[in-house]
Design a protein around this motif. Structure first.
Motif, short mmCIF file in Angstrom:
data_model
loop_
_atom_site.label_atom_id
_atom_site.label_comp_id
_atom_site.label_asym_id
_atom_site.label_seq_id
_atom_site.Cartn_x
_atom_site.Cartn_y
_atom_site.Cartn_z
N UNK A 4 0.82 -1.21 0.00
CA UNK A 4 0.00 0.00 0.00
C UNK A 4 0.85 1.25 0.00
N UNK A 5 1.90 1.25 0.81
CA UNK A 5 2.80 2.40 0.85
C UNK A 5 3.49 2.58 -0.50
N UNK A 6 3.89 1.47 -1.09
CA UNK A 6 4.58 1.55 -2.39
C UNK A 6 3.67 2.17 -3.44
N UNK A 7 2.41 1.76 -3.46
CA UNK A 7 1.46 2.29 -4.43
C UNK A 7 1.28 3.79 -4.25
N UNK A 8 1.16 4.23 -2.98
CA UNK A 8 0.99 5.65 -2.71
C UNK A 8 2.20 6.45 -3.16
N UNK A 9 3.40 5.97 -2.80
CA UNK A 9 4.62 6.72 -3.10
C UNK A 9 4.98 6.69 -4.57
N UNK A 10 4.79 5.53 -5.22
CA UNK A 10 5.11 5.44 -6.65
C UNK A 10 4.19 6.32 -7.50
N UNK A 12 3.20 9.26 -6.63
CA UNK A 12 3.52 10.67 -6.38
C UNK A 12 4.60 11.14 -7.35
N UNK A 13 4.53 12.40 -7.73
CA UNK A 13 5.51 12.97 -8.65
C UNK A 13 6.90 12.97 -8.03
N UNK A 14 7.88 12.62 -8.84
CA UNK A 14 9.31 12.71 -8.47
C UNK A 14 9.69 11.81 -7.29
N UNK A 15 8.90 10.77 -7.03
CA UNK A 15 9.27 9.78 -6.01
C UNK A 15 9.30 8.40 -6.66
N UNK A 16 10.38 7.69 -6.44
CA UNK A 16 10.52 6.33 -6.97
C UNK A 16 10.88 5.38 -5.83
N UNK A 17 10.09 4.34 -5.67
CA UNK A 17 10.39 3.32 -4.67
C UNK A 17 11.38 2.34 -5.29
N UNK A 18 12.58 2.26 -4.72
CA UNK A 18 13.62 1.44 -5.33
C UNK A 18 13.78 0.08 -4.66
N UNK A 19 13.11 -0.13 -3.52
CA UNK A 19 13.26 -1.43 -2.87
C UNK A 19 12.39 -1.56 -1.64
N UNK A 35 21.26 2.62 -1.94
CA UNK A 35 21.57 4.02 -1.67
C UNK A 35 20.36 4.94 -1.89
N UNK A 36 19.26 4.69 -1.19
CA UNK A 36 18.08 5.55 -1.35
C UNK A 36 18.29 6.91 -0.68
N UNK A 37 17.45 7.85 -1.03
CA UNK A 37 17.49 9.16 -0.37
C UNK A 37 16.72 9.12 0.95
N UNK A 38 15.66 8.32 0.99
CA UNK A 38 14.80 8.23 2.17
C UNK A 38 14.45 6.77 2.43
N UNK A 39 14.39 6.41 3.71
CA UNK A 39 13.95 5.07 4.11
C UNK A 39 12.75 5.22 5.03
N UNK A 40 11.64 4.57 4.69
CA UNK A 40 10.48 4.49 5.58
C UNK A 40 10.64 3.22 6.41
N UNK A 41 10.81 3.39 7.71
CA UNK A 41 11.16 2.26 8.58
C UNK A 41 10.06 1.95 9.60
N UNK A 96 -2.73 10.08 6.56
CA UNK A 96 -3.26 10.00 5.20
C UNK A 96 -2.17 9.89 4.17
N UNK A 97 -2.52 9.47 2.95
CA UNK A 97 -1.52 9.34 1.88
C UNK A 97 -0.72 10.61 1.64
N UNK A 98 -1.41 11.76 1.71
CA UNK A 98 -0.71 13.02 1.47
C UNK A 98 0.32 13.30 2.56
N UNK A 99 0.06 12.83 3.79
CA UNK A 99 1.02 13.03 4.88
C UNK A 99 2.25 12.15 4.69
N UNK A 100 2.04 10.93 4.19
CA UNK A 100 3.17 10.05 3.92
C UNK A 100 4.05 10.65 2.84
N UNK A 101 3.44 11.12 1.77
CA UNK A 101 4.20 11.73 0.68
C UNK A 101 4.94 12.97 1.18
N UNK A 102 4.27 13.79 1.98
CA UNK A 102 4.89 15.00 2.51
C UNK A 102 6.07 14.65 3.41
#
Length: 213
Positions: A4-10, A12-19, A35-41, A96-102
């Motif tokens: 679900x998180x992957x679908x939300x983030x992928x 979004x503009x200029x965000x790519x889930x790499x793993x 070597x991601x820029x951000x990790x959701x843990x 919400x999805x917008x908060x995750x993206x933000x």
């Protein structure tokens, strides 16, 4: 949940889930390899929890990713352990999805983000009143050092620190001060270096603790 998180983030503009990773140990390996820029843990995971994984990732000079804790559990121990481990943000899974993206965008921009539900608790926990015991408020030597360090800030850096204490983003600070975001990033980096703060969350605590907010 990860799907679900992957679908939300992928989406979004200029965000790519790499793993993705199913536990803390796998997250460390993935962080080094991808070597991601951000990790959701997450916090509670098998084999190695997210707090320990965050601590190891932040300590690894070869990994420059910012870590945002995303958890179901609104618990103070998780919050403070995560911040102590070096997390740049703390978000609840009911956001919400917008908060995750933000949150991801903020972390990528070098900003810190705390869920509104926990910001007050961070300030209450870390910002001790002047009359608090030394074990809580810090030693007199620490206080003296803080005053000296503050004096080294330029007028503009002091303004930036004041706005950091209000949890404003770089874009919001730029708008308030009528300067570019790149200039704000430079000022923020200088402030963090001068006050010895690891990240923006630590800068917020510093500002409140020293009466600069």
């Amino acid at each position: 949940m990860r799907a679900g998180f992957r679908m939300i983030l992928d989406s979004a503009d200029a965000i790519e889930v790499v793993g993705e990773a199913a536990d803390g140990a796998a997250a460390i390996v993935a962080a080094t390899r991808l070597q991601p820029d951000v990790i959701c843990m997450d916090v509670q995971m098998p084999d190695m929890d997210g707090i320990e994984a965050t601590r190891r990732i932040v300590a690894d000079a070869a990994v420059t990713a910012s870590v945002v804790i995303v958890t179901t559990f609104d618990r103070d121990d998780y919050l403070f352990q995560a911040l102590s481990a070096g997390a740049s943000g703390f978000l609840l899974k009911n956001a919400g999805p917008e908060e995750l993206v933000a949150a991801v965008r903020a972390a990528a921009a070098g900003d810190a983000l705390l869920a509104p539900e926990v910001t007050k608790r961070v300030i209450e926990r870390f910002v001790a009143p002047a009359s608090a015991p030394a074990s809580v408020a810090g030693s007199a030597a620490t206080t003296g050092a803080a005053v000296t360090i503050t004096a080294e800030l330029t007028e503009r850096e002091s303004e930036v620190l004041h706005l950091l204490a209000q949890a404003l983003s770089n874009a919001e600070i730029a708008q308030r001060l009528y300067i570019g975001e790149a200039t704000v990033k430079t000022h923020v980096s200088n402030v963090l270096q001068k006050i010895g703060a690891r990240d923006r969350v630590a800068a917020v605590v510093y500002a409140h603790r020293n009466g600069l907010a």
